[in-house]
Motif scaffolding. Sequence first.
Motif, mmCIF file in Angstrom:
data_model
loop_
_atom_site.group_PDB
_atom_site.id
_atom_site.type_symbol
_atom_site.label_atom_id
_atom_site.label_comp_id
_atom_site.label_asym_id
_atom_site.label_seq_id
_atom_site.Cartn_x
_atom_site.Cartn_y
_atom_site.Cartn_z
ATOM 1 N N ALA A 1 0.861 -1.121 -0.123
ATOM 2 C CA ALA A 1 0.041 0.045 0.071
ATOM 3 C C ALA A 1 0.779 1.160 -0.036
ATOM 4 N N PHE A 2 1.489 1.532 -1.416
ATOM 5 C CA PHE A 2 2.559 2.636 -1.113
ATOM 6 C C PHE A 2 2.092 4.015 -1.227
ATOM 7 N N GLY A 3 0.742 4.068 -1.237
ATOM 8 C CA GLY A 3 0.335 5.634 -0.972
ATOM 9 C C GLY A 3 -1.106 5.734 -0.614
ATOM 10 N N PHE A 4 -1.406 6.841 -0.182
ATOM 11 C CA PHE A 4 -3.172 6.995 0.043
ATOM 12 C C PHE A 4 -3.172 8.469 -0.057
ATOM 13 N N ASN A 5 -4.767 8.740 0.076
ATOM 14 C CA ASN A 5 -5.277 10.119 -0.654
ATOM 15 C C ASN A 5 -6.261 10.373 0.888
ATOM 16 N N ARG A 6 -6.460 11.896 1.009
ATOM 17 C CA ARG A 6 -7.335 12.447 1.661
ATOM 18 C C ARG A 6 -7.846 13.653 1.034
ATOM 19 N N GLU A 7 -8.877 14.171 1.718
ATOM 20 C CA GLU A 7 -9.584 15.523 1.364
ATOM 21 C C GLU A 7 -9.985 16.415 2.312
ATOM 22 N N ALA A 8 -9.661 17.673 2.228
ATOM 23 C CA ALA A 8 -9.788 18.488 3.251
ATOM 24 C C ALA A 8 -11.337 18.804 3.361
ATOM 25 N N ILE A 9 -11.871 18.800 4.585
ATOM 26 C CA ILE A 9 -13.303 19.130 4.735
ATOM 27 C C ILE A 9 -13.403 20.462 5.323
ATOM 28 N N ARG A 10 -12.414 21.347 5.553
ATOM 29 C CA ARG A 10 -12.582 22.493 6.014
ATOM 30 C C ARG A 10 -11.248 22.992 5.857
ATOM 31 N N ASP A 11 -11.138 24.581 5.897
ATOM 32 C CA ASP A 11 -9.844 25.057 5.595
ATOM 33 C C ASP A 11 -8.919 24.704 7.208
#
Length: 478
Positions: free
Chosen positions: A334-344
């Motif tokens: 599992a060489f990488g993963f992603n996220r998303e900012a839900i607020r500033d």
Amino acid sequence: MSAIPTTTRTPRSAPPVTLLSALPFFNAVNRDFFNYIERSFSEYGDLFRIDMFGRPTFFVHHPDHLHELLVSRADDFQKNRDYTDPQRGLARFFGNGLLTSNGDFWKKQRKLVAPALHTRRIAAYAGIMVDETADMLDRWGEGGQFDIAHEMTQATLQIVSRALFSLDASDMSTDALRIGQIMSDIQEFVGATFTLESLLPTWIPTPRRQQEGTAKRDLDEIVYRIINNWRRAGQDRGDLLSMLLLARDDDDQPMTDQQARDEIVTMFLAGHETTANTLNWLWMLLAQHPEAERKLHDELDEVLAGAKPQLEDLRRLPYTERVVKEALRLYPPAFGFNREAIRDTSIGGYAIPAGADIQVVTWTTHRDARWWEDPLAFRPERFAPENESALKKYAYLPFGGGPRVCIGNSFALMEAQIMTALIASRFQLRLAPGQVVTPEPLLTLRPRGGQQMMVTPRVPAAQPEAAALVGAAGMPGA
């Protein structure tokens, strides 16, 4: 929610990706993804920005930044659309399981799934891991040349089929084989992310999307049939499926068939592809580092003396565990993963606006000379207790970190250690002449085109009588 610093910095930016620049960007990424990422971090710093078709995307590398992302500011982030989008993300295959869900639903599902992967529960699967690996080795017989990537995949497929579904994997049921093929196909589908085809509207029925639809329908048919068969019998068979379908939430409600389907498919991938690829890289590394291989053999010969490893033996095989951990460092499946900012929010003092994507490539962090001495060297001793305790926090993330650390990490480590101990006790593996192994970063990190290796029987040093017999037969030791 963590407070945002009153003063934030603006990270450096790489050239944006637009419709006009998409083709050269895709070519660079597909040609050598890790080299592209490493060069970008070197040029732009530990946290840099790329606007992807107008969407801000931040690449994060520094362990301190990763700790913020995954722990101290974890509430500011969630899985991004690469996971959750039912048309383009992983959700199109895995539904709304632990890998792809967010928020309160994810917390509820995690609580329901956790007992199925409790340490006491997964201990019961150790015997399955030993039996299926031993069957593979018996089939290897006196050795020869094998595609080890295929062999590891088939072995872990059989293990997860029995542990999850109690399928009779002795002759690999049609269902298990088809699920395994679909999982391999999903790797290819996900690997097609960086293509011009991926920019087309989802309603256009390209050949790849038609193949995806067929794979998804086949997967649903098999898994729902297995769930329905279990519900008709209603018997706890001791497998993960039984645990999931018997679980009740705080309102005393069971999982729906849809929820169970999504978690089963997710666990099938996590218990199948990731361990197989861990072992692929481990055998390549041991073949390239005979001194480490000798230490592994010495430990196995002393502790096991030719016997099959049992669960209680693992604590007496510390070097075996270190070999697995070092393979996971150099080649994290599992060489990488992603996220998303839900607020500033911010990371490392850099402003991160709401809606921005965060990309983490643990491959680069695992190989950074600031955190690892001689980082490209294979040194299992890094994970001796006195060394492991001094490691930079969050410089090693083979299973992620924080609240969303992989729930199956204990299962995966146990499986990898048992298989390593049993295989290395009986055989020595060497890359076939002319074999060049190239990492292929798809959904997991696997060797491109397979991995041909020469397999030679070996006899534990503690068994001189057996060694004499092997030598007389013209095998190693003659």
